[in-house]
Design a protein around this motif. Structure first.
Motif, short mmCIF file in Angstrom:
data_model
loop_
_atom_site.label_atom_id
_atom_site.label_comp_id
_atom_site.label_asym_id
_atom_site.label_seq_id
_atom_site.Cartn_x
_atom_site.Cartn_y
_atom_site.Cartn_z
N GLY A 127 64.21 110.60 -21.02
CA GLY A 127 65.37 109.85 -19.97
C GLY A 127 66.81 109.46 -20.99
O GLY A 127 67.74 108.43 -20.71
N GLY A 128 67.14 110.23 -21.84
CA GLY A 128 68.34 110.66 -22.58
C GLY A 128 68.20 110.33 -23.91
O GLY A 128 69.26 110.10 -24.41
N HIS A 129 67.17 110.43 -24.53
CA HIS A 129 67.27 110.56 -26.13
C HIS A 129 68.21 110.90 -27.03
O HIS A 129 68.64 110.02 -27.41
CB HIS A 129 65.57 110.96 -26.43
N GLU A 130 69.26 112.83 -26.76
CA GLU A 130 69.79 113.49 -27.52
C GLU A 130 70.46 112.76 -27.06
O GLU A 130 72.10 113.04 -28.34
CB GLU A 130 69.20 114.70 -27.01
N SER A 131 71.14 112.59 -25.92
CA SER A 131 72.54 112.43 -25.58
C SER A 131 72.87 111.23 -25.18
O SER A 131 73.92 111.29 -26.56
CB SER A 131 72.37 111.82 -23.89
N THR A 132 72.07 110.47 -26.03
CA THR A 132 72.31 109.14 -26.58
C THR A 132 72.92 108.83 -28.12
O THR A 132 73.81 108.18 -28.17
CB THR A 132 71.36 107.39 -25.99
N LEU A 133 72.34 110.26 -28.60
CA LEU A 133 72.82 109.86 -30.04
C LEU A 133 73.56 110.77 -30.61
O LEU A 133 74.49 110.33 -30.92
CB LEU A 133 71.42 110.59 -30.51
N LEU A 134 74.49 112.36 -29.52
CA LEU A 134 75.14 112.58 -29.94
C LEU A 134 76.00 111.97 -28.91
O LEU A 134 77.35 112.75 -30.11
CB LEU A 134 74.99 113.99 -28.66
N ALA A 135 76.11 110.80 -28.18
CA ALA A 135 77.24 109.90 -28.06
C ALA A 135 77.97 109.18 -29.00
O ALA A 135 78.79 109.16 -29.21
CB ALA A 135 76.72 109.08 -26.77
N LEU A 136 76.74 108.68 -29.46
CA LEU A 136 76.80 107.61 -30.81
C LEU A 136 77.33 108.86 -32.05
O LEU A 136 78.45 108.36 -32.75
CB LEU A 136 75.43 107.80 -31.71
N SER A 137 77.36 109.66 -31.74
CA SER A 137 77.89 110.67 -33.01
C SER A 137 79.53 110.80 -32.72
O SER A 137 80.14 111.18 -33.69
CB SER A 137 77.08 112.14 -32.84
N ASN A 138 79.53 110.89 -31.06
CA ASN A 138 81.25 110.58 -30.80
C ASN A 138 81.87 110.00 -32.08
O ASN A 138 83.34 110.27 -32.20
CB ASN A 138 81.41 110.87 -29.45
N THR A 139 81.61 109.20 -31.47
CA THR A 139 82.28 107.42 -32.16
C THR A 139 82.51 108.17 -34.11
O THR A 139 83.49 107.51 -34.49
CB THR A 139 81.58 106.33 -32.01
N PHE A 140 81.11 108.49 -34.45
CA PHE A 140 80.69 108.29 -36.23
C PHE A 140 82.54 109.72 -35.88
O PHE A 140 82.90 109.66 -37.30
CB PHE A 140 79.67 108.90 -36.22
N ILE A 141 82.42 109.98 -35.68
CA ILE A 141 83.39 111.88 -35.78
C ILE A 141 84.52 111.15 -36.15
O ILE A 141 85.13 111.75 -36.77
CB ILE A 141 82.72 113.21 -34.77
N HIS A 142 84.77 110.09 -34.89
CA HIS A 142 86.24 109.60 -35.11
C HIS A 142 86.59 108.45 -35.71
O HIS A 142 87.99 108.83 -36.50
CB HIS A 142 86.47 109.27 -33.71
N PHE A 143 85.67 108.45 -36.43
CA PHE A 143 85.05 107.23 -37.34
C PHE A 143 85.80 107.86 -38.84
O PHE A 143 86.21 107.64 -40.10
CB PHE A 143 83.94 106.40 -37.87
N GLY A 144 85.70 109.34 -38.96
CA GLY A 144 85.36 110.03 -40.39
C GLY A 144 84.59 110.34 -40.85
O GLY A 144 84.80 110.42 -42.45
N GLY A 145 83.45 109.99 -40.09
CA GLY A 145 82.38 109.32 -41.14
C GLY A 145 81.29 110.74 -41.35
O GLY A 145 81.34 111.92 -41.45
N ILE A 146 80.03 110.95 -42.12
CA ILE A 146 79.76 111.57 -42.80
C ILE A 146 78.48 112.15 -41.97
O ILE A 146 77.99 110.97 -42.54
CB ILE A 146 78.95 112.20 -44.50
#
Length: 206
Positions: A127-146
């Motif tokens: 039901g979207g396990h991976e897509s939800t986590l990848l969506a979070l990663s989009n934000t982390f990338i914009h933050f400049g996160g590791i």
């Protein structure tokens, strides 16, 4: 050098699955020597909608004492574990609303160079396990996160089956968080704390 680590665990949970994973992570991080802030995001749903779902209403009442997250909780942190149930393959509107308030610290670079990792739950097996986590990663990338995923770095992650983060299928609320998910959450948390400690030590020595 045993560098201290500040870890913020930020989550949204309607009926308790994500909250249970977040608590497991908080306990694990504290055992690993981290200073932990466990924070929920503010609820946006109308009270009438919440009251119409007994599990939702009960969880809201049970977690009313958990502090609501602020931008300072992310600025303070060396590492952030962020969790949301899946909403149509994406993060919840409640968590997204909080993220959308962070342009101030983001524009000042106050969210960069921190360790980030995500966790989620769904009602169905695909039901979207991976897509939800990848969506979070989009934000982390914009933050400049590791971004530090758990990956398949431990047998408990092979059992959990998700290299992107910890995830749980609650089968429509009939399958509470089990030991497989808790073990995966512990692996992810320990890895995040370890990398945050190393990253902080490197920055201090620079």
């Amino acid at each position: 050098m045993n560098t201290s680590v500040n870890l913020s665990i930020v989550y949204y949970s309607s009926t308790g699955t994500i909250a249970a994973i977040a608590r497991e992570m908080a306990e694990t991080a504290e055992k690993a020597g981290a200073e932990v802030r466990l924070r929920r995001v503010a609820e946006l749903a109308p009270q009438a909608v919440i009251d119409a779902n007994p599990a939702w209403a009960a969880h809201a009442a049970a977690t009313a004492d958990v502090p609501v997250v602020t931008a300072d909780d992310l600025v303070w942190a060396d590492a952030v574990l962020m969790g949301s149930p899946t909403r149509f393959g994406n993060i919840s509107s409640q968590l997204k609303q909080f993220l959308d308030t962070l342009s101030g610290p983001w524009s000042k670079g106050l969210l960069a160079d921190k360790v980030y990792s995500g966790f989620t739950s769904t009602g169905t097996a695909h039901g979207g396990h991976e897509s939800t986590l990848l969506a979070l990663s989009n934000t982390f990338i914009h933050f400049g996160g590791i971004i530090v995923p758990p990956a398949y770095t431990h047998p408990d992650k092979w059992a959990d089956g998700n290299p992107y983060g910890t995830s749980h299928c609650d089968r429509g609320g009939t399958h509470p968080v089990d030991e497989t998910t808790r073990a995966a959450a512990r692996v992810q948390t320990e890895r995040v704390v370890r990398f945050a400690r190393g990253t902080k030590a490197v920055k201090a020595a620079a």
